[in-house]
Design a protein around this motif. Structure first.
Motif, PDB file in Angstrom:
ATOM      1  N   TYR A  62     -37.390  84.815   9.437  1.00  0.00           N
ATOM      2  CA  TYR A  62     -38.557  85.674   9.660  1.00  0.00           C
ATOM      3  C   TYR A  62     -38.136  86.968  10.339  1.00  0.00           C
ATOM      4  CZ  TYR A  62     -42.098  82.369   8.153  1.00  0.00           C
ATOM      5  OH  TYR A  62     -42.884  81.541   7.397  1.00  0.00           O
ATOM      6  N   GLN A  90     -43.034  84.904  13.239  1.00  0.00           N
ATOM      7  CA  GLN A  90     -43.010  83.514  12.768  1.00  0.00           C
ATOM      8  C   GLN A  90     -44.370  82.889  12.969  1.00  0.00           C
ATOM      9  OE1 GLN A  90     -39.878  81.114  14.279  1.00  0.00           O
ATOM     10  NE2 GLN A  90     -40.519  79.317  13.158  1.00  0.00           N
ATOM     11  N   PRO A 109     -36.765  80.922  12.282  1.00  0.00           N
ATOM     12  CA  PRO A 109     -37.000  82.085  13.155  1.00  0.00           C
ATOM     13  C   PRO A 109     -36.083  83.259  12.793  1.00  0.00           C
ATOM     14  CG  PRO A 109     -36.968  80.092  14.461  1.00  0.00           C
ATOM     15  CD  PRO A 109     -36.522  79.712  13.066  1.00  0.00           C
TER      16      PRO A 109
END
Length: 128
Positions: free
Chosen positions: A112, A119, A109
């Motif tokens: 991203y 995500q 996470p």
């Protein structure tokens, strides 16, 4: 000096586009090795890498060049072929992103988020 199409040529964006013109649709795909041989008349790992770089540039210029290890390179004959290639490339990107995140010891996470990307959901992620 005029160059004839059947004589070996140099790998250029133009020669790659020319070689792909008769390769529309997945059934007409050609491997990187075959395309290099068709264009240059020789087989070379370095030239295969150059071909991949040229195809990357051509795609960035908007040419609908599809590819898959099982099918080879070809022009998209249908929207679904183009979409399948886009999905294949996206899956490769996600897999590469996982590797980069793991090597940098960053949670996916966070990784991203650093890239400014949403995500993917679990069903979008790729099995390793």
């Amino acid at each position: 000096m005029q160059q004839f199409p059947l004589l070996p040529r140099e790998l250029t964006p133009e020669s790659v586009l020319c070689a792909l013109q008769g390769r529309r649709g997945a059934a007409n795909g050609a491997t990187a090795r075959d395309l290099v041989f068709i264009i240059t008349g020789k087989v070379s790992g370095a030239e295969e890498r150059r071909l991949r770089q040229i195809i990357e540039k051509l795609r960035c210029d908007g040419h609908p060049i599809c590819a898959h290890p099982a099918l080879g390179y070809h022009f998209a004959a249908t929207a679904s072929e183009l979409e399948a290639t886009c999905m294949f490339l996206t899956r490769r990107m996600v897999t590469t992103g996982r590797q980069v995140a793991a090597m940098n010891r960053v949670a996916m996470p966070d990784f991203y988020g650093q890239l400014g990307l949403p995500q993917p959901t679990d069903d979008e992620e790729i099995e390793q």
